[in-house]
Structures are given as C-alpha cells and as structure tokens.
Write an enzyme that holds these catalytic residues in place. Structure first.
Site, PDB file in Angstrom:
ATOM      1  N   GLU A 292      19.076  57.980  21.388  1.00  0.00           N
ATOM      2  CA  GLU A 292      18.408  57.835  19.997  1.00  0.00           C
ATOM      3  C   GLU A 292      16.938  57.970  19.943  1.00  0.00           C
ATOM      4  OE1 GLU A 292      18.289  57.257  17.077  1.00  0.00           O
ATOM      5  OE2 GLU A 292      20.547  56.880  16.244  1.00  0.00           O
ATOM      6  N   ASP A 293      16.554  58.708  18.747  1.00  0.00           N
ATOM      7  CA  ASP A 293      14.845  58.740  18.765  1.00  0.00           C
ATOM      8  C   ASP A 293      14.255  57.813  17.570  1.00  0.00           C
ATOM      9  OD1 ASP A 293      16.169  59.909  16.279  1.00  0.00           O
ATOM     10  OD2 ASP A 293      14.167  60.982  16.048  1.00  0.00           O
TER      11      ASP A 293
ATOM     12  N   ASP B 297      22.800  60.821  18.851  1.00  0.00           N
ATOM     13  CA  ASP B 297      22.307  60.893  17.674  1.00  0.00           C
ATOM     14  C   ASP B 297      22.131  62.515  17.429  1.00  0.00           C
ATOM     15  OD1 ASP B 297      20.848  60.255  14.922  1.00  0.00           O
ATOM     16  OD2 ASP B 297      18.997  60.590  16.151  1.00  0.00           O
ATOM     17  N   LEU B 298      21.676  62.717  16.235  1.00  0.00           N
ATOM     18  CA  LEU B 298      21.440  64.311  15.935  1.00  0.00           C
ATOM     19  C   LEU B 298      20.142  64.633  15.707  1.00  0.00           C
ATOM     20  CD1 LEU B 298      22.841  67.292  15.338  1.00  0.00           C
ATOM     21  CD2 LEU B 298      23.132  66.653  12.972  1.00  0.00           C
ATOM     22  N   ASP B 299      19.701  64.183  14.532  1.00  0.00           N
ATOM     23  CA  ASP B 299      18.111  64.419  14.125  1.00  0.00           C
ATOM     24  C   ASP B 299      17.057  63.754  15.002  1.00  0.00           C
ATOM     25  OD1 ASP B 299      19.069  65.712  11.698  1.00  0.00           O
ATOM     26  OD2 ASP B 299      19.215  63.823  10.928  1.00  0.00           O
TER      27      ASP B 299
ATOM     28  N   SER C 133      25.589  60.292  13.922  1.00  0.00           N
ATOM     29  CA  SER C 133      24.455  60.448  13.117  1.00  0.00           C
ATOM     30  C   SER C 133      24.766  59.893  11.774  1.00  0.00           C
ATOM     31  CB  SER C 133      24.381  62.280  12.837  1.00  0.00           C
ATOM     32  OG  SER C 133      23.546  62.467  11.972  1.00  0.00           O
ATOM     33  N   ALA C 134      23.747  59.499  11.472  1.00  0.00           N
ATOM     34  CA  ALA C 134      23.576  58.869   9.832  1.00  0.00           C
ATOM     35  C   ALA C 134      23.525  60.065   8.707  1.00  0.00           C
ATOM     36  CB  ALA C 134      22.299  58.223   9.523  1.00  0.00           C
TER      37      ALA C 134
ATOM     38  N   LYS D  33      13.233  57.473   9.847  1.00  0.00           N
ATOM     39  CA  LYS D  33      13.992  58.142  10.849  1.00  0.00           C
ATOM     40  C   LYS D  33      15.385  57.362  11.191  1.00  0.00           C
ATOM     41  CE  LYS D  33      10.939  60.749  13.465  1.00  0.00           C
ATOM     42  NZ  LYS D  33      10.034  61.005  14.624  1.00  0.00           N
TER      43      LYS D  33
ATOM     44  N   LYS E 247      22.651  52.771   9.969  1.00  0.00           N
ATOM     45  CA  LYS E 247      21.912  52.247  10.837  1.00  0.00           C
ATOM     46  C   LYS E 247      20.869  51.375  10.270  1.00  0.00           C
ATOM     47  CE  LYS E 247      22.800  56.473  13.703  1.00  0.00           C
ATOM     48  NZ  LYS E 247      22.098  57.480  14.267  1.00  0.00           N
TER      49      LYS E 247
ATOM     50  N   THR F 187      15.396  68.336  13.467  1.00  0.00           N
ATOM     51  CA  THR F 187      15.378  68.243  11.877  1.00  0.00           C
ATOM     52  C   THR F 187      14.427  67.346  11.480  1.00  0.00           C
ATOM     53  OG1 THR F 187      17.269  67.221  12.661  1.00  0.00           O
ATOM     54  CG2 THR F 187      17.749  69.237  11.594  1.00  0.00           C
TER      55      THR F 187
HETATM   56  C1  BG6 Z   1      19.292  60.701  10.078  1.00  0.00           C
HETATM   57  C2  BG6 Z   1      17.683  60.862   9.863  1.00  0.00           C
HETATM   58  O1  BG6 Z   1      19.613  61.578  11.101  1.00  0.00           O
HETATM   59  O2  BG6 Z   1      20.081  61.236   8.659  1.00  0.00           O
HETATM   60  C3  BG6 Z   1      17.300  60.156   8.421  1.00  0.00           C
HETATM   61  O3  BG6 Z   1      17.090  60.442  10.895  1.00  0.00           O
HETATM   62  C4  BG6 Z   1      18.028  60.871   7.404  1.00  0.00           C
HETATM   63  O4  BG6 Z   1      15.768  60.591   8.504  1.00  0.00           O
HETATM   64  C5  BG6 Z   1      19.496  60.532   7.595  1.00  0.00           C
HETATM   65  O5  BG6 Z   1      17.735  60.190   6.129  1.00  0.00           O
HETATM   66  C6  BG6 Z   1      20.407  60.969   6.475  1.00  0.00           C
HETATM   67  O6  BG6 Z   1      20.431  62.271   6.527  1.00  0.00           O
HETATM   68  P1  BG6 Z   1      20.870  63.458   5.261  1.00  0.00           P
HETATM   69  O7  BG6 Z   1      21.092  64.683   5.927  1.00  0.00           O
HETATM   70  O8  BG6 Z   1      22.354  62.765   5.022  1.00  0.00           O
HETATM   71  O9  BG6 Z   1      19.948  63.413   4.176  1.00  0.00           O
HETATM   72 MG    MG Z   2      17.299  60.706  14.740  1.00  0.00          MG
END
Ligand code: BG6
Ligand code: MG
Length: 215
Positions: free
Chosen positions: A171-172, A11-13, A116-117, A47, A147, A19
């Site tokens: 993953e966090d 996962d990224l964030d 990542s989402a 998250k 997710k 972030t």
């Molecule tokens: C996920 C975050 O990685 O990305 C979420 O954990 C976030 O909090 C989601 O809503 C979507 O991110 P973005 O950058 O497309 O608004």
């Molecule tokens: Mg995350």
C-alpha cells in the site's frame, strides 16, 4: 510478528502505477475552478480514500459547502478529466519491478489479489494489460466501505481462500495501511517512510524487493 506470506494483496493507484499524479491533476483543476489551490501535500489526504470522500476533503480545504446534487456533478467532472488521462496510459507506466515481482511470487505458489478503492480499476488494468497477474480483483465497484475500513482486503482474502493473518498488503496510502492492519494483515508501505510510519516495513517500490531477493 513474523508471517508466512500465502497471499499478497496489492493496492493499484500508487503501487502498481502512478495514477496518483492524475488524480492530483484532476482534483487540482477542480479546486482551481472554484478559486482555491490544492497542493501535493493536500493530495496525501486523498490517497486511498473513495472518490466521494476525496471530494469532501477537497471542499473542506477550500472552505466550501455544496448540496449533494452539486457534489455529484463535481465528482463526475473530476472523473471525466481523470479518465482522459487514463485513456492515454499504457504498460510503460507500470512501476519498475511490479510485473517481475508478481510473476516471481506466483511461481512460488503465493496467491495474488488487487485490493483497490478505485471504481476505474477495471479500465486501468485493461490499459496496462496486467489483469492476468491477479487471482482475484476487488475494487471500488464491489465494496461499500472505503479504506481505512478493512472491507476491500477482507473480501480479497475471502475470495482467495487465505486467512487474513497469512496475507501481506502492499500500500502507498496511510488509509490503506490502517485498513490492512484492521484486517489483521501484514503491511509493506510503498513510498515515503515518514508518511507510512505505521507500515510494518516501507520500501520505495517493488523493484527493491526484486533486488533484495537476488542478493
Ligand atoms: C484510490 C486512490 O485508489 O482510489 C484515491 O488512491 C481515489 O485517490 C480512489 O480517490 C477512488 O478512485 P476512483 O478512480 O474510483 O475515483
Ligand atoms: Mg494507493
């Protein structure tokens, strides 16, 4: 169950970089503009879930309803504030141990992917300069189901050519751990073991894996 890790999906964030704190600040600003508070505990629910779903949760917390056009505008404003933060990021914000761990497993022949989402993932990776550490990048621009749906991780495994059972997801977020398990993958939770109690193991960060593997 003991697995051979042939691919690691990150996962990224909240795993590669913090972030999550910028998402929180931007959502809190939106909530405050509409007259309600938004706490860090509330933020846990956002998250890993998509931008649209995050807004739905935020509005549920505030007890507010809006039509789709208004919600699209709100999500766009939040994203503008979020991107302002992202533009100020650089590699110094990458969590300790991330680059070393990725380099180390790649040398051992383990495939790496981002799962990542976020639809802002390409911009964040560019700011951090880490794209080349991933064989495959799957983000919110390529998936239709957020997710805890397993789509993002299954797509990453498919593009890597590795069976899901041989993939480990880092993953966090609770939603991300559920998505990985639904994909049939092993999980390493990054963060709080109380929140990530469904993960196979939980570590404070990737730095701890570097320390363990040299002992
Ligand atoms: C996920 C975050 O990685 O990305 C979420 O954990 C976030 O909090 C989601 O809503 C979507 O991110 P973005 O950058 O497309 O608004
Ligand atoms: Mg995350």
């Amino acid at each position: 169950m003991i697995r051979e890790m042939r691919a690691a999906i990150f996962d990224l964030d909240g795993v590669i970089v913090d972030t999550a704190k910028y998402h929180y600040l931007a959502w809190k600003r939106l909530a405050n503009e509409y007259g309600f508070d938004f706490t860090e505990a509330d933020n846990e629910r956002l998250k890993g879930v998509s931008r649209v779903q995050s807004l739905e949760i935020l509005l549920e917390i505030g007890g507010l309803t809006f039509d789709n056009a208004a919600k699209a505008q709100m999500a766009a404003r939040k994203n503008e504030w979020y991107i302002d933060y992202i533009h100020h990021m650089d590699a110094s914000e990458i969590f300790p141990g991330v680059i070393e761990y990725l380099q180390r497993i790649r040398v051992r022949g383990i495939k790496t992917a981002l799962g990542s989402a976020s639809r802002n993932a390409p911009l964040i990776l560019e700011r951090l300069g880490v794209s080349a550490l991933f064989d495959v990048i799957v983000d919110g621009n390529q998936v239709t189901k957020a997710k805890p749906d397993p789509e993002v991780f299954l797509r990453a495994a498919d593009e890597l050519g590795i069976p899901p059972a041989s993939c480990i997801v880092f993953e966090d977020a609770e939603a991300g751990i559920e998505a990985a398990h639904r994909a049939g993958m092993g999980t390493v939770g990054i963060g709080n073991s109380y929140i990530l109690k469904e993960a196979d193991i939980v570590l404070p960060g990737l730095f701890e894996l570097i320390v363990i593997s040299v002992c």
